[in-house]
Design an enzyme around this catalytic site. Structure first.
Site, mmCIF file in Angstrom:
data_model
loop_
_atom_site.group_PDB
_atom_site.id
_atom_site.type_symbol
_atom_site.label_atom_id
_atom_site.label_comp_id
_atom_site.label_asym_id
_atom_site.label_seq_id
_atom_site.Cartn_x
_atom_site.Cartn_y
_atom_site.Cartn_z
ATOM 1 N N GLY B 55 0.820 -1.198 0.000
ATOM 2 C CA GLY B 55 0.000 0.000 0.000
ATOM 3 C C GLY B 55 0.856 1.251 0.000
ATOM 4 O O GLY B 55 2.019 1.220 0.378
ATOM 5 N N SER B 56 0.260 2.378 -0.417
ATOM 6 C CA SER B 56 0.942 3.667 -0.347
ATOM 7 C C SER B 56 0.799 4.240 1.064
ATOM 8 O O SER B 56 0.000 3.770 1.868
ATOM 9 C CB SER B 56 0.336 4.636 -1.357
ATOM 10 N N GLY B 57 1.598 5.277 1.333
ATOM 11 C CA GLY B 57 1.527 5.938 2.627
ATOM 12 C C GLY B 57 2.690 5.615 3.531
ATOM 13 O O GLY B 57 2.709 6.043 4.679
ATOM 14 N N HIS B 58 3.662 4.858 3.017
ATOM 15 C CA HIS B 58 4.796 4.443 3.843
ATOM 16 C C HIS B 58 6.122 5.023 3.349
ATOM 17 O O HIS B 58 7.180 4.524 3.711
ATOM 18 C CB HIS B 58 4.905 2.918 3.857
ATOM 19 N N ASP B 111 -1.575 -8.429 0.309
ATOM 20 C CA ASP B 111 -0.314 -8.510 -0.438
ATOM 21 C C ASP B 111 0.037 -9.971 -0.747
ATOM 22 O O ASP B 111 0.443 -10.299 -1.866
ATOM 23 C CB ASP B 111 0.811 -7.847 0.361
ATOM 24 N N HIS B 220 -0.097 0.345 10.059
ATOM 25 C CA HIS B 220 -1.414 0.791 9.612
ATOM 26 C C HIS B 220 -2.295 1.078 10.807
ATOM 27 O O HIS B 220 -3.522 1.113 10.695
ATOM 28 C CB HIS B 220 -2.080 -0.277 8.740
#
Lengths: 336, 336
Positions: B55-58, B111, B220
């Site tokens: 996921g994005s945001g890391h 994932d 998360h």
């Protein structure tokens, strides 16, 4: 106030202890109080030394730019407070390789006072000092009083260009000329979304209502030029980039370096949104972005916000930006 | 909610546009939707490809570790959401140099599902796939179920070691073996102080009262193992480092790498306070910190908090950590 700290009055000393423990191959302390840090290989005989310094709370600001192809030493003040003249002098002596020492720091009253005093103290020690005071923040004074502006994230470029010149063996006159040219070629403006809380005072540096932003804010929470409703990333990038480019007045076809800097609590994702719009606007003005930097370079503890810096490049400055640099916080010498 | 963003539903796409615009010499898109990014020089004939994703945001998590001596490609999901099998497959095909492709990613349900599906799709294309699922978060499952643990900041070490092995020409079997060994040698635990607000949902990932912290929190916002009064930097570092070292069970005299990672909004200054105490405790246990990393390596948008990772080193892993690496976000190949 949620901070991962111990006692506020040892905040800075403990940070330095952590830093010296983490990077023993890179930096060493020149004094027992550990407030004057220098490159591990200092002094370098025959090379110009570069000493910077300022208040703590801006990492990687100041401390993080001591290394190969960067500054040779740093004097470390308390949070948002100038280091003392004695601490600056100790850094100066520890990096003196006989070719003179350049002082490079942001234009803040306490820093100017103490660096000038240190220069007076260094003279009888036989160390030639020259000084470049950094003034890239366009929001802090109008163009006709550009020398009164504060120094902010553009310091990265000043350190990088001066450090590369010193590393290759340039004279003190040349290193100072290049550093001054780098500073004169830089324009920065910031936006703040939330304040920093000072560890000792436990108080925010400024207040800003929910849903508002402050354009032109300084890295210690100094008031900006516009306060209003929080806008989109595109609108913020446009506001700031336009003001910078108007002030810089670069000829069409010029190359620039573009730096989008996080002030502490703003995620890298949001910095790339600002970069995206800023780079397009720069291209629309007929300029070419030749080097890009996105990340946290000069911060204000946990302030949420960002700044944009544009530096006008010529062949000399671009080559110096592209030269190798190595510190625990900044490495370069490769493609953009 | 104070964020520098445009429309939430184009958040990730615009970040990628910014990233590609800022680093054209380093990365390129393999697809029209720009959700499969690969090294500029991909595919490298005869070299094992390494594909990660999540996921994005890391940031710099995933995207930022595509480069020389690191991963070869990445599939980019929406915020905190897995990329699709098709996106993973496109990255796989774009990095395939005929020597096989290693999948390396964190142990999250979506994932695992999509990478496994992509591996099934790659097989008929004649691309041999091996997989290493990262599981360094000690807080997410007990030691007897270590394979169920989530992957967090230790991914830096897995990418670095596997990437260096692939770069020097190791076989797929060897790159997979080294990556698995790097993962098995890593232990991480985090602490959260404030949540992330998801751009699309506009809601925090968790809630935490003023003055409290959560030990063992996931990237998360997954629940941790202890929630209580915010403690000092020293107390937090001790709690986490003890749990990690007890789980790692390293022999006295062993070398380790120590990574103190910021989750997004925590200043570098505070990370050095954690480093300081953690490094001392490690030394007290008779271990030697041979490599140190302090900064933001795997984040959770603007979450305040940090994590500590300890990796047990042998000569093979240490040499791979010290090998050159180059990406816009991570450069190495020098002293600690």
């Amino acid at each position: 106030m949620k901070k991962i700290i111990n006692e506020p009055d040892v905040f800075v000393d403990e940070i330095i202890e952590g830093l010296l423990a983490a990077h023993p191959a890179w930096i060493k302390s020149a004094t027992a109080d550990k407030r004057a840090l220098v490159r591990k290989d200092a002094p370098k005989e025959g090379r110009v030394g570069i000493v910077t310094g300022g208040g703590s709370g801006h990492l990687p600001g100041f401390l993080g730019y001591v290394g190969e192809g960067l500054c040779s030493g740093v004097a470390v003040g308390n949070v948002f407070s100038s280091p003392s003249a004695e601490q600056i002098l100790e850094a100066t002596k520890a990096v003196n390789g006989g070719a003179g020492v350049l002082y490079v720091y942001g234009n803040y009253g306490g820093d100017v006072l103490n660096f000038d005093l240190a220069a007076d103290l260094a003279e009888p020690e036989g160390i030639e000092i020259q000084t470049v005071v950094l003034t890239d923040d366009v929001a802090s004074a109008p163009k006709e009083r550009a020398a009164d502006r504060r120094g902010v994230a553009g310091m990265l470029f000043a350190f990088k260009c001066a450090g590369a010149a010193a590393e290759r063996g340039d004279s003190l006159d040349d290193v100072a000329r290049i550093c001054g040219k780098a500073n004169a070629s830089c324009r920065t403006m910031g936006v703040g979304l939330s304040p920093t809380i000072l560890p000792a005072a436990g108080k925010p540096t400024f207040t800003l209502p929910e849903g508002e932003m402050e354009i032109g804010i300084g890295i210690h929470g100094e008031p900006g030029t516009h306060r209003g409703k929080l806008e989109s990333a595109d609108a913020i990038a446009e506001r700031i980039t336009r003001e910078i480019l108007d002030d810089l007045d670069a000829e069409k076809g010029s190359r620039v370096a573009l730096l989008v800097n996080g002030l502490g609590a703003t995620p890298l994702e949001e910095l790339y949104l600002l970069y995206r719009r800023s780079a397009r606007l720069i291209a629309d003005r007929g300029l070419k972005v030749a080097r890009s930097y996105v990340g946290e370079y000069v911060t204000s503890l946990e302030m949420a916000g960002a700044s944009i810096t544009v530096m006008l490049l010529d062949d000399e400055l671009q080559a110096l930006l592209e030269a190798p640099a190595n510190s625990p916080f900044f490495r370069d010498g490769t493609a953009s």
